[in-house]
Design an enzyme around this catalytic site. Structure first.
Site, mmCIF file in Angstrom:
data_model
loop_
_atom_site.group_PDB
_atom_site.id
_atom_site.type_symbol
_atom_site.label_atom_id
_atom_site.label_comp_id
_atom_site.label_asym_id
_atom_site.label_seq_id
_atom_site.Cartn_x
_atom_site.Cartn_y
_atom_site.Cartn_z
ATOM 1 N N HIS A 246 0.765 -1.022 -0.052
ATOM 2 C CA HIS A 246 0.079 0.032 0.023
ATOM 3 C C HIS A 246 1.053 1.210 -0.108
ATOM 4 O O HIS A 246 2.004 1.007 0.224
ATOM 5 C CB HIS A 246 -1.067 -0.123 1.106
ATOM 6 N N ASP B 96 6.353 2.690 7.172
ATOM 7 C CA ASP B 96 5.020 2.111 6.853
ATOM 8 C C ASP B 96 4.259 3.351 6.029
ATOM 9 O O ASP B 96 3.962 4.291 6.669
ATOM 10 C CB ASP B 96 4.427 2.123 8.393
ATOM 11 N N GLU C 9 -5.109 1.771 2.699
ATOM 12 C CA GLU C 9 -4.754 0.595 3.648
ATOM 13 C C GLU C 9 -4.983 0.884 5.326
ATOM 14 O O GLU C 9 -5.645 0.186 6.016
ATOM 15 C CB GLU C 9 -3.540 -0.231 3.282
ATOM 16 N N GLU C 10 -4.522 2.131 5.577
ATOM 17 C CA GLU C 10 -4.508 2.554 6.758
ATOM 18 C C GLU C 10 -5.705 2.771 7.433
ATOM 19 O O GLU C 10 -6.018 2.583 8.545
ATOM 20 C CB GLU C 10 -3.561 3.955 7.078
ATOM 21 N N ASP D 63 4.364 -4.837 3.149
ATOM 22 C CA ASP D 63 3.794 -3.607 4.011
ATOM 23 C C ASP D 63 4.915 -2.576 4.146
ATOM 24 O O ASP D 63 5.579 -1.797 3.170
ATOM 25 C CB ASP D 63 2.976 -3.791 5.017
ATOM 26 N N HIS E 159 3.786 5.319 12.966
ATOM 27 C CA HIS E 159 2.434 5.951 12.905
ATOM 28 C C HIS E 159 2.606 7.613 13.297
ATOM 29 O O HIS E 159 1.377 8.057 13.758
ATOM 30 C CB HIS E 159 1.184 5.293 13.212
#
Length: 750
Positions: free
Chosen positions: A398, A408, A445-446, A474, A558
């Site tokens: 993604h 990420d 995706e998140e 990922d 994140h």
């Protein structure tokens, strides 16, 4: 006796068959008699015959050698030759430049910045000479409009100072991204319930079911409280759901230094740990795909669930919530009294003493979100197979990120573009895959695996009949150590591929050698827990799948500190300082220009691409269902131990596993028999046999699915790799009708 007419020309008279004695005598006079030539006795005639035969053999051998040389010279290289070539084509600088370009701005799903990144991916795939296109969906997303969190030492109107948290991640000195930091979305939980709540603060450790059970056992009632829990063990959506079920009015989730502080190595930018103001954001949706279109694709103008129907599904939070930093979490903990929390609930050395509460500290939380339909884009590149174009090997990653996304997910995106570039180079050298390869770059995706899920739902029938395997990456690189999870028939393939790839941290050994030397409890994990884009392929369709990465969890996950600087300094220490630029953006990490050394991203691309090549090129699919049966046997024993003493019999389950193992052994023997006939080329003359065997291998995973789905969760259809309702357990087996609905008594696909 006259000669039959069919042995010669027809005649009108028997006289035509009379002997011409005069002609025979003339021929005898003209022909030398062999017995009059003294050198040609019986023995010398035999020798001449032997010499003639020997010369003939030499001529034939020479001709064969010439033909063989011509064949080897003219025929294309073998598939294995191309696979070796693929491993030699890595380009460190190109992958690094891709990562730098992908992460120069925050790019949340549905924003113009993420659309720009999609355009970059599309252009990069096209530049690799691969036909590329994008597919758009209109999906339900949420963004923060207004947030506030106010802490009082006790409930109002009691006197005392209040603290209004600023809820801001701070820019660090020398941050090269300071000029775009304002584009980072305010910290929030996607799909959090809008509203306001107030109550005494109560501490619930990691917010697991067992943590709330421990609170009840200690006599702590969190009804009406604002629960404070820390990240680290379970999905954030489950933390909030557990708090809601316990009667809490709201939830606050903080990033504790114990789990994200860097383990004594310091906080970023000096160390890898999360800065004190760092906040882990993310989704709280506990389903997969667009919440308003469960089970069907979010095409423009499609039917959608109402907000009330979405809320009734129970997959969206019923109470408001906010994520906060370590420093804010500690400030709240200092105001909580009551019983002292157990030792394993405490923080790091120097942290305040954690107590359970509730109160006297009092929290007032407000969150208002913007719920909207936004357009997302999946990007694809297709390399059509030469012999089996209707069989697909898919690679997916993604693109969207909560902030800059260096780990990420864009370390994986850079790997995907690196794989694409190498495939393009192979094509220019004559390589054509046997089966079609599809490169997939997912969006949103998140928020809840939305891009991949919508595409799978839209193409369910096609994937059911044509998908060979799905290979997911990922976060490709977050640190040292290779990890992989897979459906069990791909275990051996992963091991074999890792033996061909060099360990990025130790050039004297292979990736496999470092992998098996690790202290992991299980070399290859399972895909029952969901969490990334393989979920729809495994759980909804039953496609054999893999998920791979280097490093695992990392402290700045994140947060706005997941940027190129963190990757360069801590994600991969061998990725040294450099200057990279393109015509859109110039960015200098340091004033010193240095050459890039080996990067783990390259090893990720090598491993990823090699597994794909094996699946796309090999005559027989490299699936091993014997290992699948062994894995099921072990899992069944674990399940049997879990329900010991209950009125449940496992005899039918073990019988089914035994039947699977027998069928797997049979098809493995059939494959070996066909391979033994390779020299005679018999199997090449009957490609239908190869096709039929491969299709049985491909479809076997589908036999583990039930078209009606799990009870109460119909979207999830896999009966062996079960996605738990709360993501606290993976690789589970259902005791009722487990495996291809035991009513079948075996796997018809094998």
């Amino acid at each position: 006796m006259p000669i039959p007419s069919y042995f010669g020309p027809p005649s009108s008279s028997q006289n035509s068959f009379r002997r011409d004695t005069g002609r025979e005598e003339r021929e005898r006079e003209e022909m030398p008699r062999l017995i009059e030539i003294p050198l040609l006795t019986h023995s010398t005639a035999s020798a001449a015959t032997t010499i003639s035969r020997s010369a003939t053999v030499r001529v034939l051998l020479t001709a064969f050698t010439i033909l063989l040389v011509l064949h080897l010279t003219i025929s294309p290289p073998s598939k294995s030759t191309y696979h070796s070539l693929f491993l030699s084509l890595s380009d460190n600088a190109t992958a690094a430049c891709h990562l730098l370009a992908l992460t120069r701005r925050p790019h949340v799903a549905g924003t113009p910045a993420n659309a720009a990144v999609a355009a970059y991916v599309l252009a990069a795939l096209s530049f690799s000479s691969l036909p590329a296109h994008s597919v758009s969906y209109d999906v339900f997303l949420t963004y923060p409009l207004r947030r506030s969190l106010i802490l009082s030492p006790s409930p109002r109107p009691s006197p005392g100072p209040t603290l209004a948290f600023d809820l801001v991640q701070e820019i660090y000195p020398g941050d090269p991204y300071a000029d775009v930091a304002a584009e980072v979305l305010p910290t929030f939980h996607a799909y959090a319930r809008s509203g306001a709540a107030a109550g005494p603060a109560a501490y619930a450790n990691y917010g697991r079911l067992e943590d709330f059970a421990a609170l009840r056992a200690a006599g702590v009632n969190v009804t009406g409280a604002v629960v404070l829990a820390r990240y680290g063990k379970i999905y954030r959506g489950d933390i909030i759901k557990n708090a809601e079920d316990a009667g809490a009015a709201a939830a606050v989730v903080f990033t504790d230094a114990k789990d994200y502080g860097g383990g004594g190595q310091g906080r970023f930018p000096e160390g890898p740990g999360m800065p004190a103001s760092g906040v882990q954001v993310g989704s709280t949706y506990r389903g997969s795909g667009d919440p308003t279109t469960p089970g069907w694709a979010s095409a423009s103008g499609c039917e959608r669930w109402s907000a009330a129907e979405v809320a009734a599904s129970g997959l969206m939070p019923g109470i408001p919530s906010l994520p906060v930093s370590a420093q804010d979490g500690e400030a709240i903990l200092r105001t909580i009294g009551g019983q002292v929390a157990p030792d394993d609930w405490q923080g790091v050395e120097g942290a305040p003493l954690y107590r359970l509460g509730p109160g006297p500290g009092f929290l007032n939380l407000t969150y208002i979100g913007n719920e909207t339909l936004a357009t997302i884009q999946n990007v694809f590149a297709v390399i059509e197979g030469e012999e089996e174009p209707d069989r697909y090997v898919l690679l997916g990653n993604h693109r969207d990120a909560w902030t800059f996304g260096a780990v990420d997910p864009n370390s994986g995106t850079a790997s995907l573009l690196e794989v694409a570039q190498r495939f393009g180079k192979l094509q220019k050298r004559g390589w054509k895959p046997r089966r079609t390869i599809i490169l997939c770059n997912w969006d949103a995706e998140e928020y809840g695996l939305i891009g991949s899920t919508e595409w799978v739902e839209e193409n369910r029938e096609m994937l059911t009949s044509r998908a060979v395997a799905y290979l997911n990456v990922d976060s490709a690189v977050a640190g040292p150590g290779f990890h992989a999870s897979a459906t069990p028939q791909l275990d051996e393939l992963l091991k074999q591929a890792s033996e061909k790839v060099q360990d990025p941290d130790n050039s004297s050994q292979t990736l496999y050698e470092s992998w098996v030397a690790s202290n992991y409890s299980s070399l290859i994990g399972r895909l029952g827990g969901g969490g990334t884009d393989f979920t729809a392929f495994v759980q909804h369709v039953g496609v054999p799948s893999v998920d791979m990465f280097f490093g695992g969890g990392y402290p700045v996950y994140h947060s706005m500190y997941d940027d190129f600087v963190w990757m360069e300094k801590f994600g991969d220490p061998m990725f040294h300082r450099h200057v990279a630029e393109d015509h859109h953006f110039t960015y200098s990490i340091s004033s010193t220009t240095s050459y890039l050394r080996e990067w783990q991203n390259q090893r990720s691309a090598s491993m990823w691409g090699l597994v794909a090549l094996r699946l796309a090129d090999e005559e027989f699919l490299p699936f091993n269902y014997i290992s699948y049966a062994s894995e099921l046997q072990r899992s069944a024993k674990i399940l049997e131990d879990d329900v010991l003493g209950m009125p449940v019999t496992f005899a039918p389950l073990y019988k089914s596993i035994k039947a699977l193992k027998k069928a797997a052994t049979k098809i493995d023997n059939q494959r070996k028999a066909l391979e033994r006939n390779f020299l005679s080329l018999n199997w090449r003359k009957d490609p239908l046999k190869v096709r039929e065997l491969n299709d049985r291998l491909m479809m076997a995973e589908r036999a583990f699915t039930d078209r009606d789905g799990l009870f109460g969760r119909e979207w999830y259809k896999h009966l062996a790799l079960t996605m738990p309702l709360r993501r606290q357990r993976a690789w589970t087996l259902r005791s009722h009708g487990v495996l291809y609905n035991m009513k079948c008594g075996g796997l018809p696909g094998l």
